[in-house]
Structure formats: C-alpha cells, structure tokens
Design a protein around this motif. Structure first.
Motif, PDB file in Angstrom:
ATOM      1  N   GLN A  33       0.826  -1.211   0.000  1.00 29.03           N
ATOM      2  CA  GLN A  33       0.000   0.000   0.000  1.00 29.03           C
ATOM      3  C   GLN A  33       0.857   1.258   0.000  1.00 29.03           C
ATOM      4  N   LYS A  59       0.849   4.221  -2.813  1.00 33.41           N
ATOM      5  CA  LYS A  59       0.599   5.624  -2.447  1.00 33.41           C
ATOM      6  C   LYS A  59       1.754   6.508  -2.907  1.00 33.41           C
ATOM      7  N   LEU A 107      -0.354   9.917  -3.656  1.00 31.49           N
ATOM      8  CA  LEU A 107      -1.379   9.980  -2.612  1.00 31.49           C
ATOM      9  C   LEU A 107      -0.708  10.064  -1.245  1.00 31.49           C
ATOM     10  N   PHE A 124      -1.728  10.026   2.738  1.00 28.88           N
ATOM     11  CA  PHE A 124      -2.602   9.921   3.906  1.00 28.88           C
ATOM     12  C   PHE A 124      -2.066   8.793   4.772  1.00 28.88           C
ATOM     13  N   GLU A 181      -3.267   6.032   7.434  1.00 25.73           N
ATOM     14  CA  GLU A 181      -4.360   5.309   8.086  1.00 25.73           C
ATOM     15  C   GLU A 181      -3.950   3.858   8.265  1.00 25.73           C
ATOM     16  N   SER A 228      -8.359   0.861   6.446  1.00 28.27           N
ATOM     17  CA  SER A 228      -8.807   2.179   5.996  1.00 28.27           C
ATOM     18  C   SER A 228      -8.040   2.625   4.757  1.00 28.27           C
ATOM     19  N   THR A 229      -6.743   2.288   4.722  1.00 29.65           N
ATOM     20  CA  THR A 229      -5.947   2.610   3.542  1.00 29.65           C
ATOM     21  C   THR A 229      -6.483   1.883   2.314  1.00 29.65           C
ATOM     22  N   ARG A 262      -9.523   3.741   1.107  1.00 25.48           N
ATOM     23  CA  ARG A 262      -9.159   5.001   0.450  1.00 25.48           C
ATOM     24  C   ARG A 262      -8.560   4.751  -0.932  1.00 25.48           C
ATOM     25  N   LEU A 263      -7.689   3.748  -1.008  1.00 23.82           N
ATOM     26  CA  LEU A 263      -7.063   3.431  -2.296  1.00 23.82           C
ATOM     27  C   LEU A 263      -8.104   3.003  -3.326  1.00 23.82           C
ATOM     28  N   THR A 309     -11.115   3.956  -3.559  1.00 23.44           N
ATOM     29  CA  THR A 309     -11.821   5.156  -4.021  1.00 23.44           C
ATOM     30  C   THR A 309     -10.941   6.003  -4.935  1.00 23.44           C
ATOM     31  N   GLU A 310      -9.694   6.235  -4.519  1.00 24.27           N
ATOM     32  CA  GLU A 310      -8.800   7.113  -5.279  1.00 24.27           C
ATOM     33  C   GLU A 310      -8.419   6.504  -6.625  1.00 24.27           C
ATOM     34  N   GLY A 329      -6.448  -2.790  -1.764  1.00 26.86           N
ATOM     35  CA  GLY A 329      -6.976  -1.502  -2.199  1.00 26.86           C
ATOM     36  C   GLY A 329      -6.837  -1.280  -3.686  1.00 26.86           C
TER      37      GLY A 329
END
Length: 896
Positions: free
Chosen positions: A101, A105, A110, A112, A114, A118-119, A122-123, A125-126, A149
């Motif tokens: 992850q 990122k 990216l 953030f 977390e 949660s990562t 987020r991944l 979604t992004e 993710g």
C-alpha cells in the motif's frame, strides 16, 4: 528594491515533486532486445492495450527475465500515454500488505496515514478515478486485491509476474503468457555484454565462453551474473568457472552476486507447497542432463523412497495421484519444464545443479558421476551421507573389484553395459534400477552385454539378493535375464518392473509376495506363458502385460486391478517392429487413469465377473472377433477399436440401445477404429442415435466392404466438432463421406486419407452451394468463404499405403498417365469421372481435390487413392509450372 524586499512578506511555496515514472526509475542501458522475445513483448503489450483484459499474467522460471520484460512493456505503455500512471510494486514473500500500500501511495502521489483496512478503502476510491496500470511483480500466491486496495475495472488494470502458472489462473488473468529461455546466440551476446568482451579479445574467450553459456542454458540471471563475475578476468579464471559449473558446485567468487542463480532457484524450492514436492524435486536431479523424464518413472522410483505426509502408507493409485499433484506443483513453479510430450517433463540444467547442491547441503547426496563415485570409493572405501547413486554413463562392469559400503543408500539406478558383481553393504536400499532406457510404450528390445554373451545369461548373485531385505522397487528393464527365480526371495517387493526384458518364466513364488502391487511385463520375451502365475497374484493393483504369442484365457481373473494394460494380439499379425494398437494414446490421454484391454474371441456378456469388470472398466478397448453390445462398454471410454466382429451391422442399433445410452457411451470417445468388419452397413443405425460425438478426434475405417453409401447421416450424428483426422481404406461400396450439413459441422478437420474406395463419388451427398471452383489449381483459392484458403493436390496411392502388405497394390491394368483438363471439372463433382485430354473417361473415379464450401475445413493433408497419375493442366492441356504432382513423396502430400 531593498525597501520592497524589506517591507514585503512572501510565503514560501513549491510544487510537490511528481511521483517517479517507470522511465525515470528503470534504465534500459543494460536491456538487450532479443528477437526470440519480440513476439511475447508485443503480445503482452497488445493484451494490456486491449480494454477487454483487466488482468494479464506473465509466468516463467525464476531469473528468466519476467521483471525486466514487464518493466519494458510498462515503459512503452507510459511513453504512449495509454494510462495516466504506470506503477510497479514488488509483492514477494512473505506478503506485506502495508508495504504494498505504501508503494502504491508513493508512486501515485497519494498522501494519507491510516491503518491497513482504511488505507485499502481510500485506495479503492482514489484509484477508481485514475486510469492506471499496476505491475505486481513476484507474486507467489493468490492475492485479494480488494484487501490491498486495488480495484479491477476498465480504468485500473493489472500486469502480474509470477513463477507459478496456477497463480495466473487463481488470480483470474484473462491472458496468460509463459516467458521462454534465451536461444544460444542471444545467450552468448548477453554474456559478452556483461563480461565486457570486446572484439579484440573475442577469439581468446570464444570457445570457453560458449561452453559457459551452454551450461547456463538460456537462463538470463545465470548468464548475467556469470558475465559480471568474469568481467575483467583472464582466461584461467574463465576456465575455472566452467569447470565449477560442470561439477555443479556453487562458484566461490568474492562478488556475492555470483550466487544469485543458486539463491534464486533455492528460493523457489523453499516455497514449494509440500514436503513431498521438495523431495520429488531433489529426486528429479538423478536423471541425466536434458533428460525427458517420464512421469511413470517418477511415480515408480518415488513411491518407495519418498516420505508422504503423516507417514501414511499409500496404495499405488493414491501414491500416483499425490506424486502427479507434486509434479504439477514443480511445473507451476517452473522448477520443471513441459516438453512436447505430455507425459514427460524436463529439468533445466542449472536447476538440476541447484537440486544436487541442495541434496548435498541436506546430507542426502545424489551422486550422478560414475568417475566421481569410483574415485570416492578408491579413496575412502565408503560413501557416507549418500541417498541416491544414479549412473547413466556407466562403462564396463560395476564395482568389479570394490564392495559398495553405503549404509544410507536408498536408490541405486544404473544404466549397465557390464555385470554387477557385488553391492556390499546396502541393507537400506529401497529402489534398485538396472535399465537400458527410461519408461516408454514403444519398442525397447533387449540386449546382452559382452559379459552376458559369454555367460549365456545374466543372473543376480545370491550375496546380492540376500542383502536386499528392504527392497521396495526392482526395475530391470530391457535386459536379457534368463533365470529369474531369485525374485521369489524378495518378500518385501511392491513394484516389479521387467519391461522389455527377456527371461525363461515368471517364478511361481511371486504369488506369495503379498506386498507386490505393481507388475510390469509389457513387451517381455518370455519362454513359457506367465498368465497362470499372474492370474494367481490376487494382490496386484496394477498390471502391464503384452506378449504376442500368449492367448489370454476366458477364465483370466484379477479382481483388485485399478490400472492395467492387458493385451492379447495373437490374431492381429503385428510385426516385431510394430507397436501394439492404441499405445500412441496412452501418454497423451491416459496419464492419470489407464485401463487398456485388447482381447479376442470373447463373449463379453457371458465372461466371468472379473473379466467382465476389466472390459467394462477399460477406457482403451480393442475387441477382436468378440460378441458384445453397448452394455459391455465403459460409458467414459476414450479409445475404441473393433475388428473382425463379422455379425455386426452397426456399432449401435435400435435393438440393443437407446439414444441416451449411446450418447453417454460415446460422449468421451477420442478415437474410433473399425477394421475388417465384413457386415458393417453403417456406424450407427439411423434410428438408434442422435449425438454429436463431441470429443472424437480420429476416425479410422479399414476393410469394411459392406459399408453403405456414407459413414454417418446428419440424422444420426449432428456434429463432429473436434474431428481432425479421417482415414478410410478399402471400403468398396462407399460413395461419399458425410451429408453436406454434417460436413459443415467439422471445423477442426486437418487430415483426410482415402485409399482403395473405388466407388467414391464425392465427399458429401450434395453439390456445393457456393458455385464453381477449380479443384486442380495449385494456388490458394482467394474467394474461399470460410477461414484460410485451401490448396489442392493429388497423390498416387502407392506412395501412401500405411499397410505394408498392400504396398504393391495397383489400379486396373492398362492405367496410363494422362493429364486432366481442369476446366472440365466443376464444383461438387469431386471424385466423379473426370474427362481427360483425349475425351476418354478413366476406368475408375479419380479424386482430385476439394472444393471450397465446407465451413471450417481449414486445411488438409490429402492421401487420395487414384488409378491414374493425374496432373493439373492449363486450359490448353499443358502442365503449368511447378505442378509435377506425384513425382516424389514430399510433393505428393500437401498439408495446409
């Protein structure tokens, strides 16, 4: 300006550093373009470019260049801006989701912080909003991409690399590509580049360098590390490196990178899924370099020496299954390689060296060099910590003057030219093999060594026999033995393989060998029939028997057989140089389950229960002069041959069966062979069957004089989707092959051979609806409406008779060679009387080619029986250039 600077307040600012792209991260300076890899590079690129493939897999041996190739494909994708971003992430083992992850990122910009779950959210979604290609490098097992993710959709696609093909399958890759090794010329170029061999120094290093390349066998990581280790070194160091490679020793060079080939392949070994797979991997190294290892050899040699999970004692059938699973694991890991024969596998030479090295490190040495063995015996008199001795290059007598003291030896495999005088202290021996060849169904023959010729026969000394108290497997293959009564003393024997050997008789004492589970006397030359002795061995689970002079009696009975080849070919007139029938299919279609039976003169329905079970269980079956119906045949039969069943008018008729039953019986059928069926009117009676024969690939019809107008009608057989080969010989009443509608449902037909079918008029029962064609023309038909063009040829029957007894068979007396005017031949009239140049008709119809119009018939090899040597002509009757059809065998067969 000073005041402005003093009195002004400017906030510091900067643009974030853009995430690195592949072209920035990875240099192509040391990447060579190889022609052999151009096609797979293009295929990978096209598969990624194609929006239909969301996940693409690249698999191959460790160190073969998968990562480099994937990066180069990614860089091209990046340059062409097919994606907004191309990201490469190393997966490796053990799996670290958080690390993956963080890499994603960082390379996508990216930011953030977390936890892992949660990562991942987020991944997901992004990344959905990005058009991105993610290269997952060095994947070892199935990954849950959602938990990492990584979304899989039209915008986010994945290219993964792995050593294991099954990872590509389990991950759901729409396209899977195997990366092959480098060819010799490319491998030498790669070594020269990394060793910095200049043109001036090429002559000095050329000879030894190419031998080093040969030992590396096209594995890039081995070639690169060897080249770098030898860069700047002199010829002495090069020769030393070659010697060490030949001795299968890891190179002792200061540079740690020189150990990469071993370390890389050792890693693959460490990650094998089971202990059995690891043991089998080491055992594979006992076969010679570049040897194509038959799976049956691995099963028979491994059964007695490998430790199964939980130390369970398996039946032969269960052990066979577990070993085949382990072979597949080794293939998936690219520690074994496929060959062009499905029953054989191969071990890369460098992988074999690693296996031998690992065995030594584990104090279970596998010795494969006879010179080294004799030297060790001469110096030490003992071979400690040795598990396997496998000498395929054995010359002369084995241990004529030395006793073998090896208390840990479990496997002794010899390829003897001489005599075994003494084996000494080998009480732990479990597997003893004396073979002239590896396992095969084809002709072995047997031979006598010079010593055996002097002694009249080979025999095993009593001192040797008495020491084999723990022997599990005895394999004496292709050797003239004579008296083998000593076998009765080997009470613990489970596998006895005498394939292709010669001996007087099978000793009656093997009946009392209650642990004996597998007996192989296939192709043995035996003076007295062994069938009575074999019939009393009720303990057998597997039996392989074929001898041309012994008839299998109707009361033959073995109730426990799970796997068998039992052949009585006494009435088939098989020459000494011919293989028994159907054996060509054994390796291709029956690797796991083989139950083959060839019998003659039986009444299947009234045979004893054990023989009836053998008939019903067979998946390869030849019935010669037998009485039977469909109830006697295995519903999953793969290969069926029927001959001399003189009363049979149909293979399936309405009186003995129904549509459902017949469809079930033939739903797995791969080949069907009908021979000397004097009453056969049609294969299936019209009212008895409607099925597609979905698996049928080969159909042979020979000497069926009453076979009617056609083989099948569309009412009985609706399609033959896999039929690729059709051979018809001496079916004198046959007028055509199929209905036109059935012909259109044969998309795979490749080879058609027709001989001595003098009433054959055409291939189908109706004229082609696609108009005219010129069946004599040698050029492709440009307007061929289905698939590839078809090229036309004619041949002379005497060139292509498969039956040597018919070699000199000819057409009617007075036949002469006359050119044929091709304009006189029209569509749909293939095989009808053709007008020759003088306006006369041939005495018999002549098949001259095939017209277009049968959907999917994409190509043929034609073997048409003709009674005149027909040659294509121009409209003026002259021979066109290059049309000397029939002048030689090579030009007389055309494969499209």
């Amino acid at each position: 300006m000073k005041d402005l600077k003093k009195n002004s307040r400017f906030e510091s600012f900067s643009l974030p550093t853009p995430p690195p792209n592949l072209n920035d991260q990875f240099s192509s300076k040391d990447v060579m373009d190889f022609k052999s890899r151009e096609s797979i590079f293009n295929s990978l690129f096209e598969a990624i470019k194609d929006g239909k493939n969301k996940m693409v897999g690249l698999y191959g041996m460790g160190g073969s260049g998968k990562t480099t190739l994937a990066i180069e494909v990614g860089k091209k994708v990046e340059r062409l801006k097919l994606f907004d971003k191309v990201v490469k992430v190393v997966v490796s083992r053990p799996l670290n989701v958080g690390k993956i992850q963080e890499e994603i990122k960082g390379k996508t910009g990216l930011k953030f912080e977390e936890d892992i779950e949660s990562t991942a959210a987020r991944l997901l979604t992004e990344l959905k909003s990005m058009k991105i290609l993610i290269i997952l490098d060095d994947v070892w097992s199935n990954l849950n991409l959602q938990e990492i993710g990584i979304p899989i959709n039209e915008n986010c696609r994945v290219l993964l690399t792995t050593r294991r093909r099954h990872v590509c399958v389990s991950m759901g890759c729409e396209k899977k590509f195997e990366l092959s090794l480098l060819i010799e010329e490319e491998a030498w170029d790669l070594l020269k580049m990394h060793a910095n061999i200049t043109h001036d120094s090429l002559n000095e290093f050329d000879g030894v360098g190419k031998k080093i390349v040969d030992k590396c066998k096209g594995l890039p990581i081995a070639i690169v590390t060897m080249g770098r280790a030898l860069r700047g070194k002199g010829i002495v160091e090069w020769k030393s490196a070659l010697w060490r490679l030949q001795q299968a020793l890891p190179l002792d060079i200061d540079d740690e990178s020189s150990r990469d080939p071993y370390a890389c392949l050792k890693l693959s070994y460490d990650y094998l899924p089971t202990s059995l797979a690891k043991q089998l991997f080491l055992l594979c190294s006992m076969f010679p370099e570049d040897h194509q290892i038959h799976r049956e050899d691995l099963i028979r040699f491994a059964k007695g020496t490998l430790k199964f999970e939980g130390n369970i004692v398996y039946a032969v059938e269960d052990a066979r299954r577990e070993i085949l699973v382990s072979i597949n694991s080794l293939l998936d890991s690219c520690l074994l390689m496929h060959t062009n024969e499905p029953a054989r596998v191969k071990m890369h030479d460098l992988v074999r060296d690693v296996a031998l090295w690992i065995a030594r490190e584990q104090h279970q040495a596998i010795l494969v060099d006879s010179d080294a063995v004799f030297k060790m015996l001469a110096e030490n008199g003992s071979l400690k910590e040795t598990k396997v001795i496998s000498l395929w290059n054995l010359r002369g007598n084995f241990l004529q003057s030395n006793q073998l003291h090896c208390p840990t030896l479990e496997v002794l495999l010899l390829h003897p030219e001489g005599f075994i005088e003494d084996l000494g202290g080998i009480e732990a021996l479990k597997i003893l093999g004396l073979v002239i060849s590896s396992f095969q169904w084809g002709r072995l023959g047997w031979k006598r060594s010079p010593f055996q010729l002097m002694q009249n026969q080979w025999s095993m000394l009593q001192s040797i026999v008495s020491s084999l108290i723990n022997l599990h497997t005895l394999c004496i293959r292709g050797i003239a033995l004579g008296d083998i009564s000593f076998l009765g003393q080997l009470k613990g024997l489970e596998i006895l393989d005498l394939r292709g050997s010669q001996f007087d008789e099978l000793p009656i004492r093997i009946v009392d060998m209650k642990k004996l589970k597998l007996l192989d006397v296939f192709r043995c030359e035996i003076e007295r029939s062994p069938l009575e002795v074999i019939g009393r061995c009720e303990q057998l689970e597997e039996l392989y028997f074929w001898n041309k002079k012994f008839v299998i009696p109707e009361n033959f009975s073995l109730s426990r057989l799970k796997r068998y080849v039992i052949y009585d070919t006494t009435s088939l007139n098989i020459s000494s140089y011919e293989d028994p029938p159907l054996v060509e299919y054994f390796d291709a279609h029956c690797i796991e389950e083989l139950r083959a039976l060839c019998i003659q003169g039986f009444k299947a329905s009234v045979s004893n229960s054990s023989m009836k079970d053998l008939i019903l269980g067979a998946n390869c079956l030849w019935l010669e002069n037998c009485r039977w119906d469909l109830n006697d045949i295995n519903s999953e039969i793969k290969h069926l041959a029927i001959s001399c069943c003189v009363e049979k008018r149909f293979i399936a008729d309405s009186l003995s069966t129904n549509n459902l039953q017949t469809g079930q019986v033939f739903s797995h059928l791969i080949s069907l062979r009908l021979r000397q069926m004097n009453s056969l009117d049609r294969v299936f009676q019209d009212s008895s069957i409607t099925c597609s024969l979905p698996m049928l690939q080969e159909l042979f019809l020979e000497r069926c004089p009453e076979l009617g107008t056609s083989i099948f009608t569309h009412a009985t057989v609706t399609s033959l989707p896999k039929l690729r080969k059709l051979e018809i010989e001496d079916c004198s009443k046959l007028k055509w092959l199929f209905s036109y509608s059935l012909a259109s449902q044969c998309p795979s037909l490749e080879e058609l051979q027709i001989q001595y079918c003098y009433k054959l008029e055409r291939l189908t029962d109706e004229e082609d609806v696609h108009g005219d064609c010129l069946p004599h023309q040698r050029e492709p038909l440009q307007d061929y409406p289905y698939g590839n063009p078809t090229v036309v040829t004619t041949v002379e029957s005497s060139h292509h008779s498969r039956n040597p007894r018919k070699k000199n068979r000819t057409g009617p007396a007075g036949s002469t060679e006359k050119p044929v005017n091709r304009s006189a031949v029209r569509s749909g009239l293939i095989g009808k009387p053709v007008i020759n140049q003088t306006g006369e008709k041939p005495v018999q119809p002549v098949v001259t080619g095939i017209e277009p119009g049968y959907p999917g018939w994409l190509g043929y090899r034609f073997f048409f029986s003709v009674n005149e040597r027909v040659r294509p002509t121009n409209d003026d009757g002259n021979l066109p250039p290059g049309s000397n059809v029939g002048d030689d065998r090579a030009k007389a067969q055309a494969k499209i």
